[in-house]
Design a protein around this motif. Structure first.
Motif, short mmCIF file in Angstrom:
data_model
loop_
_atom_site.label_atom_id
_atom_site.label_comp_id
_atom_site.label_asym_id
_atom_site.label_seq_id
_atom_site.Cartn_x
_atom_site.Cartn_y
_atom_site.Cartn_z
N LYS A 1 0.80 -1.34 -0.06
CA LYS A 1 -0.06 -0.01 -0.08
C LYS A 1 0.75 1.28 -0.10
CE LYS A 1 -3.82 2.17 2.45
NZ LYS A 1 -4.56 1.98 3.57
N GLY A 2 2.23 1.31 0.59
CA GLY A 2 2.89 2.21 0.87
C GLY A 2 3.53 2.67 -0.75
N TYR A 3 3.44 1.97 -1.58
CA TYR A 3 4.06 2.13 -2.98
C TYR A 3 2.95 2.21 -3.88
CZ TYR A 3 8.17 -0.26 -1.17
OH TYR A 3 9.00 -0.61 -0.36
N TRP A 4 1.70 2.29 -3.61
CA TRP A 4 0.58 2.65 -4.65
C TRP A 4 -0.21 3.68 -4.00
CZ3 TRP A 4 -1.41 -2.90 -3.19
CH2 TRP A 4 -2.34 -2.77 -2.28
N TRP A 5 0.24 4.16 -2.80
CA TRP A 5 -0.51 5.31 -2.22
C TRP A 5 -0.59 6.75 -3.16
CZ3 TRP A 5 -3.90 5.89 1.61
CH2 TRP A 5 -4.13 7.17 2.15
N GLU A 6 0.50 6.93 -3.73
CA GLU A 6 0.73 7.93 -4.47
C GLU A 6 -0.22 7.88 -5.74
OE1 GLU A 6 1.87 11.04 -3.98
OE2 GLU A 6 2.33 10.55 -1.82
N MET A 7 -0.61 6.81 -6.05
CA MET A 7 -1.11 6.49 -7.53
C MET A 7 -2.63 6.44 -7.45
SD MET A 7 1.07 3.12 -8.69
CE MET A 7 2.75 3.18 -8.88
N GLN A 8 -3.30 6.97 -6.24
CA GLN A 8 -4.78 7.33 -5.75
C GLN A 8 -5.11 8.66 -6.51
OE1 GLN A 8 -5.65 4.43 -2.12
NE2 GLN A 8 -4.21 5.97 -1.87
N SER A 9 -6.05 8.73 -7.18
CA SER A 9 -6.61 10.06 -7.33
C SER A 9 -7.36 10.65 -6.34
CB SER A 9 -7.39 9.91 -8.66
OG SER A 9 -8.58 9.12 -8.46
N ASP A 10 -8.13 9.63 -5.58
CA ASP A 10 -8.94 9.70 -4.46
C ASP A 10 -8.43 8.89 -3.28
OD1 ASP A 10 -10.77 9.89 -2.56
OD2 ASP A 10 -12.84 9.65 -3.83
N LYS A 11 -7.99 9.55 -2.11
CA LYS A 11 -7.23 8.92 -1.11
C LYS A 11 -8.18 8.57 -0.04
CE LYS A 11 -2.63 10.19 -1.91
NZ LYS A 11 -2.70 11.08 -3.26
N VAL A 12 -9.59 8.95 -0.07
CA VAL A 12 -10.38 8.77 0.64
C VAL A 12 -11.07 7.57 0.33
CG1 VAL A 12 -12.70 9.52 2.01
CG2 VAL A 12 -10.68 11.35 1.50
#
Length: 297
Positions: free
Chosen positions: A41-52
């Motif tokens: 998850k730490g590696y895909w966190w920045e790939m999210q358009s909606d972090k909520v």
């Protein structure tokens, strides 16, 4: 309320529902069975358009996450090797310069240290570490010298980089040996070496616990010299820039250039960057045209 545990198939379905793509979804169970969902998850966190709601940007593939994870794993190993050299050199220089100047038990003498309470805490921890040590040379010392404390060349060999860094930091600032050690690391002022060593310890501890370095926020604040004996960077990183790994990796590489001439650490890093060309190095604080910085040429 705690979330229920999910099977690997449920984890894959959740990622797909959130917009993650797979080149070959049949391979995903192998990876998720050996690398936990939460670690990745730490590696895909920045790939999210909606972090909520945890929705992914378009065209993000699970295999790219695995590549990023593997890049970081190799990156940590190279940096750890570089830090090991720093730890061994620091221990050696402390023992050599201080023992010749102040005797074999200088590390137990409060007069050579700035903060009395800090040194008492160091001695207390050292006593416990020595008592619990399974090192043969420590055991033999107490067999042969029951009432004598080990000399510094024995005692300091069991210390961690963290303890060594704090020991150096607490040395009396007026001691010429403290400045001499900083000079041998290529720095004009002992405060910079002390600061770099403490932050290097922070990185070392992350690696030792297999933590992520890619896109890591560096919470340890450290000083940056205005000038150095050898080329370093063409600019002084500000506090925001120091929250990423690039300046600190540059500092680690710089110290290795002084203490271990002929090392291959920079070459190994450059090779790694070529092996993983899609890795967004800017997320680690690498500036534009970082290859042209004096240290990295």
């Amino acid at each position: 309320m705690a979330k229920p545990a999910k099977t690997i198939q449920e984890q894959i379905q959740l990622l797909q529902d959130r917009g993650m793509l797979f080149h070959n979804v049949a391979d995903a169970p192998h990876f998720l069975g050996n690398i936990s969902y939460y670690r990745l998850k730490g590696y895909w966190w920045e790939m999210q358009s909606d972090k909520v709601n945890h929705k992914f940007h378009p065209n993000n593939y699970f295999e790219d996450i695995i590549d990023l994870y593997n890049f970081d794993r190799h990156f940590r190993l190279i940096v750890f090797n570089a830090i090991e050299r720093i730890e061994i050199a620091l221990r050696t220089k402390l023992i050599y310069h201080m023992s010749l100047a102040y005797g074999p038990h200088w590390h137990n003498e409060t007069q050579y240290f700035e903060k009395y309470k800090n040194h008492l805490g160091f001695k207390s921890k050292l006593t416990r570490d020595l008592a619990n040590s399974s090192e043969e040379f420590i055991i033999k010392h107490y067999d042969n010298h029951v009432t004598e404390n080990p000399e510094s060349w024995k005692a300091l060999e069991i210390l961690t980089l963290g303890s060594l860094s704090k020991l150096y930091q607490n040395l009396n600032h007026q001691l010429p040996e403290k400045a001499k050690i900083a000079t041998e690391f290529g720095l004009n002022n002992q405060k910079y070496l002390a600061s770099w060593l403490l932050s290097t310890t922070y990185i070392r501890n992350i690696i030792a616990h297999h933590g992520r370095l890619w896109n890591r926020v560096i919470i340890n604040k450290y000083d940056w010299p205005k000038s150095t004996k050898d080329p370093l960077l063409s600019y002084t990183p500000n506090q925001y820039q120091r929250r990423k790994i690039f300046p600190l990796v540059s500092a680690i590489l710089y110290m290795n250039n002084r203490i271990s001439p002929g090392h291959h650490i920079k070459d190994e890093l450059l090779d790694l960057f070529q092996q993983f060309p899609n890795t967004p190095l800017y997320k680690m604080g690498f500036p534009k045209n970082w290859q042209n910085e004096p240290l990295w040429k």
